[in-house]
Design an enzyme around this catalytic site. Structure first.
Site, PDB file in Angstrom:
ATOM      1  N   GLU A 186       1.342  -0.473  -5.023  1.00 37.81           N
ATOM      2  CA  GLU A 186       0.351   0.534  -5.359  1.00 37.81           C
ATOM      3  C   GLU A 186       1.032   1.904  -5.360  1.00 37.81           C
ATOM      4  OE1 GLU A 186      -3.289   3.140  -3.635  1.00 37.81           O
ATOM      5  OE2 GLU A 186      -1.518   2.509  -2.534  1.00 37.81           O
ATOM      6  N   ASP A 188       0.820  -1.208   0.000  1.00 39.87           N
ATOM      7  CA  ASP A 188       0.000   0.000   0.000  1.00 39.87           C
ATOM      8  C   ASP A 188       0.859   1.266   0.000  1.00 39.87           C
ATOM      9  OD1 ASP A 188      -2.716   1.175   0.359  1.00 39.87           O
ATOM     10  OD2 ASP A 188      -1.889   1.861   2.272  1.00 39.87           O
TER      11      ASP A 188
END
Length: 555
Positions: free
Chosen positions: A317, A274
């Protein structure tokens, strides 16, 4: 006696004929096992809390009982629910060979309002304790069973790693010490520094990942671990980690140790990482090193559980990364390469726009060009809808067949967002922000609605074909005919070769397909979409069906 001689004579003739027939038979090529290839995988992404409720007894914990805004509280989905669907064969039928689930670590106990109403950490990105599974999702035993069950079905498991931030501060969740986190300034996102050394949003403490200063454990963790009776064990493991690595006891290295423990303890196959661009790139190179070391150790210690010789998979990401950028991401004042020595793949935020703007032919040629050149040896994770992208390809679910064609027959790793395959609505009345993307899985429609079942059947056929053929996602692309649109994919590695021919939006009825460039005369083929079997004659095959899709494979 004469009768006995005759019997022996005829027996010898029969044996001789059998031996001659054997000699004349064509040797049958041994069918090699299809390898798992990350760059061509069919990956399913789900919100752990929103997929399937396998254990209603764990639906409420830590008195998370405040009335929340719509779809902003826990809804009961858990690890047991996912395992249940793996065991039932749901993912097998869908052709899924990897599952990524949102973080399962313990979330903040309180709720908070970010401007969209009271919200709990149902999504998994508001960490309170990296070392423990949140009881709303299940237990250590539940995660162990999930991974083992998935592996028995040939499905790899990705967890979701957050190193960038803790969860928000609430009346139940005090802020971590200053040497661990910053609480301001808030990111402006206009250059490299204003994207990294800052908080993503208000009240989301940012881990000081740039720091090499040694820190003591946060007092709230010490108190918690002592209360749970595991303080000494956690400290012992940290001591061993820092002794082995010789890293300073800085914040980021603590978190890396806690995240790699999920490799050691459960044998997970990878991490989706993330908020990558909000952390210094060296952090991900360090994380790669620790993941690789831990995965190699796990394989050495668990030889009977090793699936293949693939390394640990990291997909990042980097918000707004596009395949058109190749290896570089541009902050405006600086370009960063997140691939080399760090990520196998990045999430491709451009895919859905390419699908809207380009013909299928131009779309495929663009991806073939980039993946065969700038990104050779690396990959992208493509999606049409996701949990935090407010502009999905088909929010009203009016183009479900087209969505499947572009995603599952496209080059790169495909990310099926839970409910893509069942037309789960992405427009939920009364929701604010990304909550509209996060409704509970529509199992009732799958069971009872004929239109949903027809959509699902299409996704299943394409998904299984993709799973069975690495060439679809990881191969090289060649056009056979532009109209009707027919193309081939070819994948080779070591002694394994895979070739397929695909046609989309074809005429109904008779279809004559030129396969000269891929298959030989006499080859027996099967159309995996209609089930028809054909033989190549004069470089062509003829199929007759009312279907507009063909998926040709050699049998």
């Amino acid at each position: 006696m004469k009768k006995l001689y005759l019997i022996i004579f005829f027996a010898l003739i029969i044996v001789s004929c059998k031996e001659q027939n054997k000699a004349e038979e064509k040797p049958v090529a041994e069918k090699k096992e299809t390898p798992f290839v990350w760059n061509g995988a069919n990956l399913y992404f789900l919100l752990t809390d929103r997929f399937n409720n396998g254990d209603t007894s764990n639906d409420i914990n830590f008195d998370r009982s405040k009335k929340t805004a719509k779809l902003r509280g826990f809804k009961g989905g858990d690890l047991k629910g996912i395992t249940q669907k793996i065991s039932e064969g749901y993912f097998d039928k869908l052709g899924i060979n990897a599952i990524w689930m949102t973080p399962v670590v313990e979330q903040i106990h309180g709720g908070t309002d970010e401007g969209t109403g009271i919200t709990y950490g149902f999504h998994g990105y508001w960490t309170k304790d990296w070392t423990k599974i949140d009881p709303n999702y299940g237990t250590d035993k539940d995660l162990k069973e999930l991974v083992e069950t998935a592996h028995k079905h040939g499905i790899r498991i990705l967890l979701d790693a957050v190193i960038n931030h803790t969860g928000p501060v609430t009346d139940k969740d005090p802020v971590w010490p200053d040497e661990w986190v910053r609480t301001d300034p808030q990111c402006k996102y206009d250059n490299y520094e204003n994207t990294i050394t800052c908080t993503l949003v208000k009240n989301l403490p940012d881990i000081k990942t740039e720091s090499n200063e040694e820190v003591a454990l946060p007092p709230q963790l010490v108190e918690k671990w002592k209360k749970e009776g595991r303080y000494e064990q956690e400290v012992k493991e940290l001591d061993e980690f820092f002794t082995r690595t010789e890293y300073p006891r800085a914040p980021r290295f603590h978190i890396m140790k806690w995240l790699t423990d999920y490799i050691t303890e459960y044998g997970i196959d990878g991490y989706r990482v993330d908020t990558v661009k909000h952390t210094e790139e060296n952090v991900w190179q360090e994380f790669r090193k620790e993941c690789d070391y831990t995965f190699a150790e796990w394989k050495k210690n668990n030889p009977s559980k090793v699936l293949d010789d693939n390394g640990f998979y990291l997909v990042g990401e980097v918000y707004n990364y596009s395949i058109s950028n190749g290896k570089q991401f541009n902050f405006g004042d600086k370009e960063v390469n997140y691939f080399d020595n760090a990520f196998n793949s990045l999430i491709n935020f451009e895919f859905k726009w390419n699908a809207k703007q380009l013909s299928f032919k131009d779309f495929n040629e663009k991806y073939n060009q980039v993946l065969s050149n700038d990104l050779k040896g690396y990959g992208v994770l493509n999606y049409m809808s996701s949990h935090d992208d407010g502009m999905p390809y088909d929010p009203a679910r009016e183009k479900t067949f087209e969505t499947a064609n572009r995603l599952l027959l496209g080059l790169g790793t495909s990310q099926v967002y839970y409910g893509d395959e069942s037309a789960r609505s992405l427009i939920i009345e009364g929701t604010e922000g990304d909550a509209t993307l996060r409704s509970f899985m529509n199992w009732d429609a799958i069971q009872n609605d004929q239109k949903t079942q027809e959509v699902l059947a299409h996704w299943q056929k394409l998904g299984q074909f993709r799973k069975n053929h690495p060439a679809v996602g990881a191969g090289t692309h060649s056009v056979i005919t532009e109209s009707p649109y027919v193309f081939s994919r070819n994948y080779s590695k070591d002694t394994f070769t895979d070739k397929v021919v695909i046609g989309v939006d074809l005429n109904q009825g008779e279809k004559i397909i030129d396969v000269t460039s891929v298959f030989e005369n006499g080859d027996k083929l099967k159309d995996a979409y209609s089930g028809q079997k054909v033989i190549v004659n004069e470089g062509k095959v003829t199929l007759n069906s009312p279907l507009k899709t063909i998926l040709l494979e050699k049998i």
